[in-house]
Design an enzyme around this catalytic site. Structure first.
Site, PDB file in Angstrom:
ATOM      1  N   GLU A 161       0.850  -1.186   0.000  1.00 64.39           N
ATOM      2  CA  GLU A 161       0.000   0.000   0.000  1.00 64.39           C
ATOM      3  C   GLU A 161       0.887   1.238   0.000  1.00 64.39           C
ATOM      4  O   GLU A 161       1.950   1.239   0.616  1.00 64.39           O
ATOM      5  CB  GLU A 161      -0.910   0.004   1.231  1.00 64.39           C
ATOM      6  CG  GLU A 161      -1.859  -1.158   1.240  1.00 64.39           C
ATOM      7  CD  GLU A 161      -2.507  -1.409   2.591  1.00 64.39           C
ATOM      8  OE1 GLU A 161      -3.522  -2.134   2.617  1.00 64.39           O
ATOM      9  OE2 GLU A 161      -1.998  -0.909   3.609  1.00 64.39           O
TER      10      GLU A 161
ATOM     11  N   ASP B  20      -4.458  -8.247   6.052  1.00 63.24           N
ATOM     12  CA  ASP B  20      -5.426  -9.194   5.514  1.00 63.24           C
ATOM     13  C   ASP B  20      -4.885 -10.613   5.419  1.00 63.24           C
ATOM     14  O   ASP B  20      -5.637 -11.573   5.552  1.00 63.24           O
ATOM     15  CB  ASP B  20      -5.881  -8.742   4.132  1.00 63.24           C
ATOM     16  CG  ASP B  20      -6.745  -7.492   4.196  1.00 63.24           C
ATOM     17  OD1 ASP B  20      -7.926  -7.621   4.549  1.00 63.24           O
ATOM     18  OD2 ASP B  20      -6.236  -6.396   3.917  1.00 63.24           O
TER      19      ASP B  20
END
Length: 398
Positions: free
Chosen positions: A151, A167
């Protein structure tokens, strides 16, 4: 799913909680010199022969449009989607072969860089935008593909890029940034043997934690689901943190939990006490500023639902601190939160064993094992206000 990790975007919009960082202020002339795109150097040290596919997707910060970037950093808006979802344009970029390096351009996005091995990822578009892979869904079209993502936010104030396990823990990689002085800051590398050691340790952990591991029919380990996703998928008992939560509730029914959420504001304190099924927090004047119902395990792992953390200056910062304390199991051993030293983390028998085992195998000890692992600056994030080059290194599966 948790999608773009909550506090990465917040990092460039508000004060970073408990990290010693402060809000990104007005953009100076030097900061405004950050170009429209910067080089992203992709290095493949994976040891695998599979074709690698790379995707740069996100929100173009200058317009708010969602889309993808090609290898030159050129932005392409997603077309309108449908219901049911329609296939997205092929946004893949051919990545480097094992032992090779490839440089592309990354634009001013708040988004992700995905990479997959052997197969292209399947992205679809709904009327609400892009459907990203849902690793906890066994019927997701990407469920049997080996992939991962980083990210990042690149804006006029600089670059923030992280490795994330919020995640899942999957294909190993590290991120980095080169400063104007030529120094390279990196994070996300595992210790030698750390990839195998993580899965072996998780597999041997009692209490259902081995159920988080997902393998392909050919025996390839694909990933370990984060525990919140494991609960959702029925792979981990939904009561796995209940004993610890209950002990916290009992302790603070007769004592006070003090939360100092801002590292640069030591005078801002909130005081928590449990009454019935509610933990009330008061400020220094004794006024109740927010209250939390007793959380369940999923709320703890996801830092949401009963531990929701809005991007404000009171409830969100308190919730993020509580979330870190629950996941690291420090709320019983230290009534003053956040706990500053990682030596006391994950010491209770009831803890986030997934995050614990990730941190144990990281070369620098830093990771995003849960959404607010940045509380206390234990996150795998690098940042620079004048980035020259960004790096993603695909590391060995060993």
């Amino acid at each position: 799913m948790l999608a773009l990790r909550k506090s990465l975007v917040a990092l460039v919009a508000a004060a970073a909680v408990g990290t010693g960082l402060t809000a990104v202020g007005p953009v100076s002339h030097a900061e405004a010199a950050v170009p429209t795109t910067i080089p992203l150097e992709l290095k493949n040290n994976s040891g695998r022969g599979d074709q690698v596919y790379v995707y740069v997707i996100g929100t173009l910060l200058s317009t708010g449009q969602q889309g993808w970037a090609d290898a030159n950093g050129t932005f392409h808006a997603w077309p309108a989607g449908g219901n049911p979802p329609t296939p997205a344009p092929d946004a893949s970029i051919a990545g480097p072969a094992n032992g090779q390096t490839k440089t592309i351009r990354m634009p001013k996005f708040s988004g992700r860089v995905y990479f997959s091995y052997g197969q292209k990822l399947v992205f679809k578009l709904t009327t609400g935008g892009l459907v990203q892979p849902a690793v906890q869904n066994p019927s997701d079209p990407n469920a049997n593909i080996l992939f991962n993502w980083t990210e990042y936010t690149l804006n006029d104030a600089g670059l923030w890029i992280n490795s994330t396990q919020v995640d899942m823990f999957s294909a190993p990689y590290a991120v980095g940034v080169k400063t104007a002085a030529g120094t390279v800051k990196t994070t996300g590398h595992l210790k030698p043997g750390g990839y195998t050691a993580f899965f072996n340790s998780l597999r041997s952990q009692s209490g259902g934690w081995a159920g988080l591991i997902r393998t392909r029919s050919d025996g390839t380990i694909l990933r370990a689901l984060a525990p919140g996703h494991g609960i959702e998928a029925g792979a981990l008992p939904s009561t796995v943190m209940n004993d610890y939560i209950n002990r916290v509730w009992t302790k603070y029914a007769s004592s006070t939990l003090t939360v100092t959420p801002f590292a640069d504001q030591p005078g801002t304190k909130y005081f928590g006490r449990v009454s019935g099924n509610v933990m009330n927090f008061t400020n220094s004047s004794g006024a109740v500023v927010t209250s939390f119902q007793k959380p369940d395990s999923d709320s703890v792992f996801g830092c949401y639902k009963l531990l929701d953390a809005p991007n404000d200056l009171v409830r969100g910062p308190i919730s993020r601190t509580l979330c870190a304390g629950y996941n690291r199991s420090t709320l019983l051993t230290n009534p003053n939160q956040p706990d500053s030293g990682s030596g006391s983390f994950y010491q209770d028998a009831v803890t986030n064993h997934y995050s614990k085992k990730i941190h144990e195998q990281m070369a620098d000890g830093k990771a995003y094992g849960f959404a607010f692992d940045d509380v206390g600056a234990h996150e795998s994030l690098v940042n620079d206000g004048n980035p020259q080059t960004a790096y993603i290194t695909l590391d060995p599966f060993s």
